[in-house]
Design a protein around this motif. Structure first.
Motif, PDB file in Angstrom:
ATOM      1  N   GLY A   4      51.255  38.092  44.182  1.00 40.73           N
ATOM      2  CA  GLY A   4      50.170  38.380  45.107  1.00 40.73           C
ATOM      3  C   GLY A   4      49.350  37.168  45.489  1.00 40.73           C
ATOM      4  N   ASP A   5      49.427  36.092  44.712  1.00 40.23           N
ATOM      5  CA  ASP A   5      48.656  34.890  45.040  1.00 40.23           C
ATOM      6  C   ASP A   5      49.121  34.310  46.372  1.00 40.23           C
ATOM      7  OD1 ASP A   5      47.270  35.077  42.653  1.00 40.23           O
ATOM      8  OD2 ASP A   5      48.258  33.362  41.700  1.00 40.23           O
ATOM      9  N   GLY A  41      51.046  21.563  57.037  1.00 37.46           N
ATOM     10  CA  GLY A  41      50.585  22.402  55.929  1.00 37.46           C
ATOM     11  C   GLY A  41      51.632  23.427  55.530  1.00 37.46           C
ATOM     12  N   GLN A  42      51.305  24.176  54.485  1.00 39.45           N
ATOM     13  CA  GLN A  42      52.228  25.197  53.978  1.00 39.45           C
ATOM     14  C   GLN A  42      51.444  26.362  53.375  1.00 39.45           C
ATOM     15  OE1 GLN A  42      54.546  24.491  50.304  1.00 39.45           O
ATOM     16  NE2 GLN A  42      56.363  25.070  51.482  1.00 39.45           N
ATOM     17  N   LEU A  43      51.944  27.566  53.625  1.00 42.31           N
ATOM     18  CA  LEU A  43      51.395  28.779  53.022  1.00 42.31           C
ATOM     19  C   LEU A  43      52.456  29.364  52.104  1.00 42.31           C
ATOM     20  CD1 LEU A  43      49.109  30.942  52.941  1.00 42.31           C
ATOM     21  CD2 LEU A  43      50.401  32.145  54.711  1.00 42.31           C
ATOM     22  N   LEU A  44      52.088  29.627  50.853  1.00 41.29           N
ATOM     23  CA  LEU A  44      52.977  30.277  49.892  1.00 41.29           C
ATOM     24  C   LEU A  44      52.403  31.637  49.532  1.00 41.29           C
ATOM     25  CD1 LEU A  44      53.604  27.344  47.369  1.00 41.29           C
ATOM     26  CD2 LEU A  44      55.018  28.016  49.323  1.00 41.29           C
ATOM     27  N   HIS A  45      53.279  32.632  49.427  1.00 45.88           N
ATOM     28  CA  HIS A  45      52.902  33.962  48.950  1.00 45.88           C
ATOM     29  C   HIS A  45      53.814  34.272  47.775  1.00 45.88           C
ATOM     30  CE1 HIS A  45      52.812  38.569  49.553  1.00 45.88           C
ATOM     31  NE2 HIS A  45      51.913  38.188  48.686  1.00 45.88           N
ATOM     32  N   VAL A  46      53.239  34.366  46.583  1.00 42.47           N
ATOM     33  CA  VAL A  46      54.031  34.633  45.386  1.00 42.47           C
ATOM     34  C   VAL A  46      54.440  36.104  45.395  1.00 42.47           C
ATOM     35  CG1 VAL A  46      54.086  34.588  42.868  1.00 42.47           C
ATOM     36  CG2 VAL A  46      52.826  32.817  44.124  1.00 42.47           C
ATOM     37  N   LEU A  47      55.750  36.342  45.323  1.00 43.77           N
ATOM     38  CA  LEU A  47      56.297  37.694  45.397  1.00 43.77           C
ATOM     39  C   LEU A  47      56.511  38.308  44.021  1.00 43.77           C
ATOM     40  CD1 LEU A  47      58.948  36.977  48.165  1.00 43.77           C
ATOM     41  CD2 LEU A  47      56.669  38.006  48.450  1.00 43.77           C
ATOM     42  N   THR A  48      57.018  37.517  43.084  1.00 43.25           N
ATOM     43  CA  THR A  48      57.309  38.046  41.748  1.00 43.25           C
ATOM     44  C   THR A  48      57.335  36.908  40.738  1.00 43.25           C
ATOM     45  OG1 THR A  48      58.801  39.510  40.509  1.00 43.25           O
ATOM     46  CG2 THR A  48      59.829  37.885  41.934  1.00 43.25           C
ATOM     47  N   GLY A  49      57.124  37.248  39.483  1.00 53.08           N
ATOM     48  CA  GLY A  49      57.163  36.259  38.416  1.00 53.08           C
ATOM     49  C   GLY A  49      55.881  35.467  38.307  1.00 53.08           C
ATOM     50  N   HIS A  50      55.937  34.433  37.492  1.00 54.55           N
ATOM     51  CA  HIS A  50      54.792  33.558  37.269  1.00 54.55           C
ATOM     52  C   HIS A  50      55.262  32.118  37.383  1.00 54.55           C
ATOM     53  CE1 HIS A  50      53.337  37.307  35.571  1.00 54.55           C
ATOM     54  NE2 HIS A  50      52.123  36.827  35.759  1.00 54.55           N
TER      55      HIS A  50
END
Length: 128
Positions: free
Chosen positions: A82-83, A57-66
């Motif tokens: 923040g997603d 599996g993988q966890l992503l944390h969006v830091l900046t941008g879209h």
């Protein structure tokens, strides 16, 4: 406990990736241990990973941008700062910058990453 200081992860920071990405992508490896890989990844507009899946599996944390993310059989879904995204083991997916926006995320990948074909422009643009 293990503290990984910048510059001690064993890899050069901000390496431009081309073999498994489309467009301008920089990956900054942050460390690896016990089957877990950490990386900060920057995507220019329109840049994206190839289709892939993760053994654990993988966890992503969006830091900046879209940006966008898409699971196989689905449609691209918008991402914003923040997603958090959890992709379960074996789920084929891709992620990247938006059509006109950059995105950076922290990726925590468990086990082996299995790379597949490039995401076509039609697959990327399927924003119906």
């Amino acid at each position: 406990m293990k503290i990984i200081r910048r510059g001690q992860a064993g890899d050069a920071p901000a390496e431009r990736r081309t073999a498994t990405f489309t467009g301008l992508v920089y990956a900054d490896p942050l460390g690896t241990g016990d089957g877990v890989t950490f990386a900060s990844v920057f995507f220019a507009p329109g840049a994206r990973t190839h289709w892939h899946w993760h053994e654990g599996g993988q966890l992503l944390h969006v830091l900046t941008g879209h940006g966008l993310i898409c699971a196989e059989g689905g449609r691209p879904t918008p991402l914003r700062p923040g997603d958090l995204v959890w992709t379960p083991p074996g789920e084929r997916h891709w992620h990247g910058g938006g059509p006109e926006t950059v995105m950076a995320h922290l990726a925590v990948s468990l086990g082996t990453t299995n790379w597949l074909d490039a995401v076509s422009d039609d697959e990327y643009g399927d924003l119906r």
